[in-house]
Motif scaffolding. Structure first.
Motif, mmCIF file in Angstrom:
data_model
loop_
_atom_site.group_PDB
_atom_site.id
_atom_site.type_symbol
_atom_site.label_atom_id
_atom_site.label_comp_id
_atom_site.label_asym_id
_atom_site.label_seq_id
_atom_site.Cartn_x
_atom_site.Cartn_y
_atom_site.Cartn_z
ATOM 1 N N PRO A 46 3.972 5.978 6.340
ATOM 2 C CA PRO A 46 3.309 7.068 5.381
ATOM 3 C C PRO A 46 3.927 8.329 5.832
ATOM 4 O O PRO A 46 4.427 9.280 5.095
ATOM 5 N N PRO A 75 -2.455 5.561 3.137
ATOM 6 C CA PRO A 75 -2.851 4.264 3.529
ATOM 7 C C PRO A 75 -3.159 4.224 4.987
ATOM 8 O O PRO A 75 -2.146 4.645 5.724
ATOM 9 N N ARG A 76 -3.976 3.446 5.144
ATOM 10 C CA ARG A 76 -4.268 3.116 6.644
ATOM 11 C C ARG A 76 -3.533 1.911 7.296
ATOM 12 O O ARG A 76 -3.444 0.832 6.479
ATOM 13 N N ARG A 77 -3.310 1.848 8.602
ATOM 14 C CA ARG A 77 -2.518 0.693 9.099
ATOM 15 C C ARG A 77 -3.707 -0.152 9.443
ATOM 16 O O ARG A 77 -4.973 -0.197 9.951
ATOM 17 N N ARG A 78 -3.417 -1.695 8.976
ATOM 18 C CA ARG A 78 -4.353 -2.571 9.290
ATOM 19 C C ARG A 78 -4.274 -3.074 10.688
ATOM 20 O O ARG A 78 -3.136 -2.995 11.365
ATOM 21 N N ARG A 125 2.208 1.918 -3.417
ATOM 22 C CA ARG A 125 1.158 2.315 -4.246
ATOM 23 C C ARG A 125 0.698 4.109 -3.917
ATOM 24 O O ARG A 125 0.448 4.934 -4.789
ATOM 25 N N TYR A 126 0.951 4.333 -2.790
ATOM 26 C CA TYR A 126 0.837 5.700 -2.328
ATOM 27 C C TYR A 126 1.863 6.514 -2.856
ATOM 28 O O TYR A 126 1.637 7.668 -3.433
ATOM 29 N N PRO A 149 0.848 -1.226 0.023
ATOM 30 C CA PRO A 149 -0.019 0.230 -0.185
ATOM 31 C C PRO A 149 0.986 1.004 0.061
ATOM 32 O O PRO A 149 0.550 2.275 -0.431
ATOM 33 N N LEU A 150 1.988 1.049 0.636
ATOM 34 C CA LEU A 150 2.894 2.377 0.690
ATOM 35 C C LEU A 150 3.464 2.728 -0.676
ATOM 36 O O LEU A 150 3.710 3.825 -1.150
#
Length: 322
Positions: A277, A319-322, A232-233, A229-230
């Motif tokens: 992030p 992106p949010r942490r899971r 992609r960010y 996700p990072l």
């Protein structure tokens, strides 16, 4: 934080980085953020453009990093009459052997201080393009590899200063980050008056790391984990710059690569084995702003590339942490 370098040896990037930063900080007083960014660029295997008015310590910062790391250092004073061969080297005909002998130029070093780079002609500036991107120099059809680590620390005067040439887009894009020194605060300036009254503190600065240590740190940083996700960010930020109505030239794919490398180095210096992030956001302005070209309307509205990067960070979902 212990990370494994390319040779398999364990290297504590955070501790080694702190030692180098402390050594540089004894010379570059009151500028910890500037010192840290220079170290980030070194560990990202990039190049640093230091831009500001004369006399605020641009060359001192470059020399402090060069002295703190015990490696080969060369300084090039860029002037209008400097030739490309002065930078890269030249093949000279030997009368005795009846052959051409290559004489290396100033870029054959670990750290190259390019002082006042925008006072040289565009032709001479372009002599750095190949070595900055590919870590090699080609002269008369023969390619010569450069040493590792290899870093160009270039100082630049503002374009409104007399006798300057604007850096072409291809040249600016090869610099990982740009930074402005700014004036020191009152206490730092007073300390500077006392500290430098007798001897230049650069003379007292002793190396606290060597080229082998820096290579191990660079290899360890390159292996730092980055979640998908990072990644992609980072791509989303770069893509958003190309769609911005304020820009006629957005960030290149190289910019995205450099942003991710800088974020890795920032995370390692913070003692983490993964990128957040926050690391990307911290590095976004110094890595992206100098690559962006404003539209005429945005320039008339007194927009700045730094402000545009801030708008991009605000608009692109984190992106949010899971």
């Amino acid at each position: 934080m212990g990370l494994t370098g390319g040779s398999g040896a364990e290297v504590d990037v955070q501790a080694e980085g702190a030692r180098i930063a402390a050594a540089m900080g004894s010379v570059v007083v009151g500028k910890p953020d500037v010192v840290r960014l220079a170290l980030v660029v070194l560990l990202a295997e990039g190049h640093l453009l230091i831009e500001d008015v004369p006399g605020v310590g641009k060359t001192t910062l470059a020399k402090a990093l060069a002295r703190a790391v015990d490696s080969e250092v060369r300084r090039i004073q860029f002037t209008p009459d400097l030739l490309p061969s002065d930078v890269t080297g030249v093949a000279v005909f030997d009368q005795e052997s009846r052959t051409f002998e290559f004489r290396p130029g100033a870029v054959f070093a670990n750290l190259v201080v390019a002082d006042e780079i925008n006072r040289a002609s565009p032709k001479t500036q372009s002599a750095l393009l190949e070595c900055m991107e590919e870590r090699q120099v080609t002269v008369d059809g023969t390619t010569y590899e450069l040493a590792r680590p290899f870093m160009v620390l270039a100082t630049q005067n503002p374009l409104e200063m007399e006798g300057t040439y604007p850096l072409p887009e291809a040249q600016r894009d090869r610099f990982t980050a740009r930074i402005s020194m700014g004036y020191p605060d009152r206490d730092a300036e007073l300390a500077m008056l006392d500290d430098r009254a007798v001897v230049d503190p650069l003379i007292r600065l002793h190396p606290v790391a060597d080229a082998a240590t820096v290579r191990a740190m660079v290899d360890a940083v390159a292996r730092l984990h980055v979640a998908d996700p990072l990644r992609r960010y980072v791509v989303s930020l770069v893509e958003a710059s190309r769609r911005s109505p304020d820009l006629r030239l957005g960030a290149s794919p190289r910019a995205g690569l450099q942003l991710l490398r800088a974020a890795r180095a920032a995370a390692a210096l913070a003692g983490r084995d993964h990128v957040l992030p926050d690391d990307v956001q911290e590095m976004a302005t110094p890595v992206l702003a100098h690559r962006l070209l404003l539209t005429p309307d945005a320039a008339l509205a007194r927009r700045t590339p730094e402000r545009v990067v801030g708008d991009l960070l605000a608009a692109v979902p984190v992106p949010r942490r899971r």
